[in-house]
Structure formats: C-alpha cells, structure tokens
Design a protein around this motif. Structure first.
Motif, PDB file in Angstrom:
ATOM      1  N   LYS B  46       8.148 -24.404  87.718  1.00 47.12           N
ATOM      2  CA  LYS B  46       7.870 -22.987  87.988  1.00 47.12           C
ATOM      3  C   LYS B  46       8.062 -22.127  86.737  1.00 47.12           C
ATOM      4  O   LYS B  46       7.190 -21.346  86.362  1.00 47.12           O
ATOM      5  N   SER B  47       9.246 -22.284  86.124  1.00 47.14           N
ATOM      6  CA  SER B  47       9.538 -21.467  84.938  1.00 47.14           C
ATOM      7  C   SER B  47       8.541 -21.737  83.828  1.00 47.14           C
ATOM      8  O   SER B  47       8.065 -20.817  83.155  1.00 47.14           O
ATOM      9  N   THR B  48       8.226 -23.011  83.662  1.00 42.66           N
ATOM     10  CA  THR B  48       7.301 -23.376  82.592  1.00 42.66           C
ATOM     11  C   THR B  48       5.960 -22.681  82.795  1.00 42.66           C
ATOM     12  O   THR B  48       5.385 -22.113  81.854  1.00 42.66           O
ATOM     13  N   ALA B 169       8.154 -12.499  87.599  1.00 43.87           N
ATOM     14  CA  ALA B 169       9.563 -12.523  87.970  1.00 43.87           C
ATOM     15  C   ALA B 169       9.966 -13.963  88.235  1.00 43.87           C
ATOM     16  O   ALA B 169       9.526 -14.567  89.202  1.00 43.87           O
ATOM     17  N   ASP B 170      10.781 -14.519  87.330  1.00 42.70           N
ATOM     18  CA  ASP B 170      11.208 -15.911  87.479  1.00 42.70           C
ATOM     19  C   ASP B 170      12.500 -15.951  88.283  1.00 42.70           C
ATOM     20  O   ASP B 170      13.557 -15.579  87.785  1.00 42.70           O
ATOM     21  N   GLU B 171      12.404 -16.383  89.504  1.00 42.61           N
ATOM     22  CA  GLU B 171      13.541 -16.451  90.434  1.00 42.61           C
ATOM     23  C   GLU B 171      14.364 -15.160  90.428  1.00 42.61           C
ATOM     24  O   GLU B 171      15.559 -15.182  90.134  1.00 42.61           O
ATOM     25  N   PRO B 172      13.745 -14.045  90.753  1.00 40.61           N
ATOM     26  CA  PRO B 172      14.439 -12.750  90.645  1.00 40.61           C
ATOM     27  C   PRO B 172      15.594 -12.614  91.635  1.00 40.61           C
ATOM     28  O   PRO B 172      16.433 -11.726  91.465  1.00 40.61           O
TER      29      PRO B 172
HETATM   30 MG   LIG Z   1      13.220 -22.206  86.633  1.00 44.62          MG
END
Ligand SMILES: [Mg+2]
Ligand SMILES: Nc1ncnc2c1ncn2[C@@H]1O[C@H](COP(=O)(O)OP(=O)(O)O)[C@@H](O)[C@H]1O
Lengths: 445, 251
Positions: B46-48, B169-172
């Motif tokens: 996801k982050s990538t 928004a990465d895992e906000p």
């Molecule tokens: Mg992540």
C-alpha cells in the motif's frame, strides 16, 4: 521571513546545544574583537602621544658645516625651506620652529639627564593647551627663564617649584655651556621611552647654545589629514631634493628607525666633518611620526596576528562541533525533511534552510561576542594604570587604555566566521537536500 | 479522463543481497473526485503504491500518470513542483513541523513555490480550512499541545492548503483510536464532498474501507480486487490485473 523564523525556532529547539555552540562562537569573536580594538587603541594612543611629544607629524631638521669644518644643527637657509614648504602648503594644519638640546639638570650635587625643547610660546598654542601642568600656571611661560619639567626629574633632584636650577648643555658648535632656569611648571612624565623632556623658551635656549634669537633647528609640521603623513613627507623630500638640499640618510647605518630621543636631539652637534664630506649651506633631513611608530606598529601587528591565529584555532574547533551538530540535526529531522520535501520544498530550499540556520547561529553568536567585547572594553578601559612604567604610558589615553571600535577588524572577523560556518554546514545541508523523500519519511527517529 | 493512472507498475527494493518485489504489475485508474481506499494487509504494498502516486518514489518499471503528466521522466525540480501544485499529503504519524503552530503549519506549503499568495488571501483561506477541520480555537497552539486526532486534522488542513486536486493519506487512522479514526475519515469524506478533492487513502482496517466509494484491494503487491461502489451502495468490479475476483479472505 519564515525562513528566519524557522531558523530561530529550530535553533532554540535544543537549547543546551545552542548555548554551547553559540557560546563558543561568541567567545572566539569576543577575544578577537577585544584584542583588535585594544591594539588599535594602543596604536591610536601611541600616535597621539608621539605627536604631542614630538610636536607634529613631519619633522624637518637642518644642518650645515661651519668654516672650521664642524657640523651644526641650525636652519639658516630659511628661504629654501619656505620654498619647499610651499609644495605642501595645503596639507599643513600647524607648523612650529623649535630648537633642541640635550644635557643634564643640576641641583646641588645631584644631576639628572634631560632633553630640552625650545619652543616659541607665543605661537605654540596647541602645546600650551596640551601641556597638562600638574603644578604651576601656564601663563608663567611668558617669563623667559621658565622651564617646565616632568615630575620624576623634580623628585629625583629634590627640587621644588619656583627654585632655580642649572642645566649643563652642549652648544651647537660642541662647547659645554650652562643655562639658568626657574622651575615654574611640572608635567606628569610623558614617557619618552624613559627620557625626560622639558620645555623652555626657544629664544632663551638659543642664547645659551650659541644661536641667535630667531634661529631654529627644526620644523615640526602638524598635518590636516594624518593618514597622508607618508605621501606629504615624500612630496616635501622630493621638493628638497630638487633644491639640492636633502641629506640622504643611510637607514642601514643607524639600524632601524631613529628613536624619538635621538630625533629630538637633532643630528649633529659640533662633530668634525671629514673634508670630502662637507657641504655648502643648509642640508635638511625629513623624518615622520611613522618612523617613530614603526616599532609600535610591529608590536600591534604581532598582537593582531596572534589573536587572529587564536581565533582561527578556536573557530576550527567550533566548526568541527558545528559540523557534528548539523549531522546530528540531520538525523533528528530526517522525517521532517521528508515531510517538507513531500509538501513541495525544493532541494535547494532545504539546503539553504540548513545553511541559514547555521548562519543565524553564527551571527547571533558573533553579535553576543561583540557586545561582550564592547562591555569588557568599557570595563578594562576604565581601569586607571597610573604612571607605573613610563614606556607603557605611551599607549595610554590619560591613564587608561582605549578600546575604539575597529570596523575593519569586525568585517574580517565576520567574513572568516561566515566562511567557516558555511563551509562546515555545507556537507550536512547538502546531504539533507539530497535525501530521497520516500526514504526520509520511512525513518522512525 | 482519469486523474491518476498506473500502468503495469513494478517496484523492486534491494534488500541486502536479495530483492523485494513489493509491487508486481499493478494497473488502475482513479477518477477525479473519487474517495478511494487502497486496502490490504501489512506488507501488501500500500505505502509503496501511495508513494509512487505521490511522486515521492519512482517505479522500477511501468508508468505513473498524474493529471495527464507521465511522472517517470520528470527531474526532481519538476516532480517537486508537481507535488506542490497537485498533491497533498496526510501521514500516519501526522508529521507536523514541531516548531510551527497550527496556523503556520497550514500556511507552510503556501509559502513554497513561485507564486506565493498575498498574506490576507492566505489568512482568509487558512481560516476557512481551519474552520472546516474544526480547529478554530487551536490556531496558535504548537503540535505537541494537541491530541492525535487534532494533529491529524491539522495535517488534513495542511494537505488542503494549496488546493490540491489529489490528497494522499497513508494509513491516516493507524495512530488513532477507532472512534477518532472514523471521525478523521468522515472529515476527509466531507472535504471530498465539499471541495471535490480526490482522496486516496490506505488502510488495513476494513470498517474504514466501508466509507470509500472505490476500493482497490492489494495482496502481495498485486491488485486482488478493484471495485467501485455507486452511491446506491451497489458494487461494481472494474477490470484490473490478476486476482480481481478474489474476495476479502486474504485479510
Ligand atoms: Mg504502509
Ligand atoms: N525501502 C524498502 N526496502 C526494502 N523493502 C521494502 C522497503 N519498503 C517496503 N519494503 C517491502 O515492500 C513490501 C511492501 O511494503 P509496503 O509498501 O510498506 O506495504 P504496506 O504499506 O502495505 O504495509 C514489504 O514486504 C516491505 O517489507
């Protein structure tokens, strides 16, 4: 303005670290500024002391050879001198014609060496106002046999104000003569390298050493602009050379610049001149305050260089500290850097932000250092030194040291500091700028 | 036209002597105004993917197109300018600048770039978004004086400052309790409705996924489901890479 705001707030983030680094910068700057203003104060005071002592900035003395082949110090060729002086007319603030003689003051069985300056009291108003009489009244110089002497001479002879003394002198032709004087004024020792100097009326002195009332041995010239001493002296010399009236002095022979005592005494006093060396009419010698100042300036420059060396060493140590600090800051703020890069700050701006922070620290440190040095200068400048060592008193303004603001020094200091700061903060700053935002954001410090 | 297009994107990280194939041939489109969730377990990529959409990382292979611009060929300056103009960021751990207060944190992106709006104009806009995230009374406080939820509200306001078309928004919600997390997602949804900003957020919490109207589900660096829900809550699968038909069992 935001950059400045952020720089200041970032600096205040780690107060201990900032105080340590800023304190080190402040200390270095304080030392160099203080020494710089001390040495320029020494130079200024010495220059003023010598100017007062020698009665001007440029000194022209004249000598001629008598029929019997003796060199006598006297200016009889006033016409040539006046012609030469025309060339520097506009530079002259004041000009005085004096006689000089060295000898011994005698009181009872005691004797003390003394240099006498014969001055024309009517025209020497500057001297009259500068002579800070510790006893007596300056108006009394109107009496022709008045002598004004330094306190230490008075004490050494055990003589008091108002008493008559004898002074054994050498006439211009080398004969021993004696003059009668009455002590009507005293000055604190002006510290002519330990040689006491007294002031008497020129016409009266002339009578004793074998000159006519209006004659003189040397001309003391005070300049309008004291920074022009060397160039004005040069002009005057070349004018005298043109007139064929300048004696070329071999500097090697005397081994360095003439000392003030020697200059006050005049050059020849009755020595026999070899047949082939004799000359016609008056020959002039031009010397300046700068010749006298040379040893002082050497010492001052040496002090300045030692201080600069010390500053550079201190600065190097501080800059290593700064480099390490910024490396640490880089690690501490990695994620922050990632954030501001993500938000849209360019690499160059990130680098500049770091450099700006380092510069702000340096500038604040420097400002503190300079304020401290001004404060310390005021404190040290208030310490009275009294009349301890007469040679040292040359450097005093009254009885205190002077700490003038030295703009040149301040500029050099700030330039070195700025260069050092940028140099040591540059690598960490560039490293911060080059960080890849994704990597920076992933770190979890 | 899609505002974000990923086509056959791969990302390989070097890891010691080996490599990690974090994203393996991902393709999808995101429409302007979408409220999208990138869902999947930890380590699914996801982050990538968000980093590549956010132009803070580049794909090893394949292309990422943002607002019509293929980002692969841009230099760092251009990419930074693109981020500044088109993208807003919200992070899991808020990432506010600690030395700046709430107002200044939000103002920060506005002071970057070539065309800085006038002070009065900035003030009006910041006051509006601060009102939108409900922090009117906290304007002069530093981040460390705020709760996690409040900090994330500041981060949302900051992300909106430059009026970006896309907010990532990465895992906000990962650092927030579930109730606060829901409030944050609801706030994002509200901004999405009010301003029409495209929101792309990642999460591994499926209760939050529910709010999204477009869900891209990842597993092991691949899209296993790409579904758009209409406002009537009906799901519609969109043709995508491998595993489109897989269900949520992987979570
Ligand atoms: Mg992540
Ligand atoms: N910088 C990196 N170096 C090496 N491996 C990485 C790096 N970033 C992520 N990974 C790996 O890539 C995979 C996907 O990671 P990530 O995108 O962070 O997943 P998620 O955000 O879904 O948890 C994981 O296996 C992770 O370990």
């Amino acid at each position: 303005m935001t950059t400045l705001k952020m720089a200041i707030r970032n600096i205040l983030r780690q107060k201990k670290r900032t105080i340590l680094l800023g304190g080190a910068i402040a200390f270095g700057v304080m030392i160099i500024t203080l020494v710089g203003s001390l040495t320029s104060g020494l130079a200024v005071n010495a220059n003023r002391t010598f100017t007062n002592l020698l009665g001007g900035h440029i000194y022209v003395s004249g000598s001629e050879v008598t029929a019997s082949g003796r060199e006598v110090t006297v200016v009889r060729d006033v016409a040539s001198l006046e012609e030469a002086l025309l060339s520097i007319e506009n530079e002259i603030e004041e000009i005085h014609f004096r006689s000089q003689a060295g000898g011994e003051m005698i009181f009872g069985s005691a004797t003390e060496p003394i240099q006498l300056s014969g001055v024309d009291w009517d025209s020497e108003t500057t001297l009259r106002s500068n002579l800070d009489l510790t006893q007596g009244n300056i108006a009394d110089v109107q009496l022709e046999d008045t002598i004004i002497v330094p306190e230490p001479v008075l004490d050494a002879l055990g003589v008091v104000m108002g008493e008559s003394v004898l002074v054994r002198l050498t006439s211009i032709t080398g004969q021993q003569t004696v003059g009668d004087f009455v002590i009507r004024g005293t000055v604190a020792d002006a510290g002519n390298f330990g040689l006491a100097s007294g002031y008497v009326s020129r016409s009266y002195l002339n009578g004793i050493i074998g000159m006519t009332e209006d004659q003189f041995q040397r001309v003391n010239i005070g300049l309008v602009d004291t920074t022009l001493v060397d160039s004005v002296a040069q002009t005057l010399e070349s004018e005298l050379i043109l007139l064929g009236k300048l004696e070329i002095v071999e500097e090697e022979e005397t081994g360095g610049p003439p000392n003030p005592a020697m200059m006050m005494q005049g050059m020849g006093f009755g020595f026999q001149v070899d047949e082939e060396d004799r000359w016609e009419g008056t020959r002039f010698v031009v010397t300046t305050i700068n010749d006298t100042m040379e040893p002082v300036l050497t010492v001052v420059n040496l002090l300045d260089q030692v201080a600069l060396g010390l500053f550079v060493v201190l600065l190097t140590i501080t800059m290593v500290g700064l480099l390490n600090t910024f490396r640490m800051i880089l690690i501490e703020r990695t994620r922050e850097i990632g954030t501001i890069r993500a938000v849209g700050m360019q690499r160059k701006e990130v680098r500049n932000m770091f450099l700006f922070e380092a510069l702000t620290l340096a500038v604040v440190g420097a400002a503190v250092g300079m304020i401290l040095s001004i404060a310390l200068g005021a404190v040290f400048g208030a310490i009275p030194f009294g009349s301890g060592n007469p040679a040292f008193s040359v450097f005093l303004d009254g009885d205190t040291l002077a700490f003038p603001f030295n703009l040149g020094n301040v500029i050099v200091t700030l330039a070195i500091l700025t260069a050092g700061t940028l140099f040591s903060a540059y690598l960490p700053a560039r490293q911060a700028a080059r960080m890849r935002p994704a990597d920076a954001l992933r770190t979890s410090y | 036209m899609a505002i974000v297009t990923l086509s056959d994107v791969h990302k390989v990280y070097p890891l010691g002597k080996t490599e990690v194939h974090a994203v393996q041939g991902v393709s999808f489109d995101i429409e302007e105004g979408d409220f999208i969730s990138i869902a999947g377990p930890s380590g699914s990529g996801k982050s990538t993917i968000l980093n590549m959409i956010g132009c803070i990382d580049t794909p090893t292979e394949g292309s990422v197109t943002i607002d019509g611009t293929v980002t692969n060929d841009l230099n760092d300056n251009e990419i930074t300018t693109l981020r500044h103009k088109v993208l807003g960021f919200i992070f899991q751990s808020f990432n506010l600048v600690p030395v700046l207060n709430v107002y200044e944190n939000i103002e920060f992106p506005l002071l970057l770039g070539k065309s800085i709006p006038a002070k009065a104009e900035r003030k009006e806009w910041i006051e509006y978004i601060v009102g939108e995230v409900g922090l009117d009374r906290w304007m002069n406080h530093k981040p460390n004086e705020l709760s996690g939820g409040q900090r994330q509200r500041v981060a949302i306001a900051r992300a909106l400052a430059t009026k970006p078309r896309i907010v990532l928004a990465d895992e906000p919600t990962a650092n927030l309790d579930s109730k606060t997390g829901e409030q944050i997602i609801e706030l994002m949804k509200q901004v999405n409705t009010d301003l029409g900003t495209t929101f792309i957020f990642s999460t591994h919490d499926h209760t939050i996924v529910e709010i999204a109207d477009h869900v891209i589900r990842l597993q092991d660096g691949k899209v296993i489901k790409n579904e758009r829900r209409s406002s009537s809550d009906e799901s519609e699968a969109i043709g995508a890479g491998s595993g489109t038909t897989a269900d949520r069992a992987g979570e």
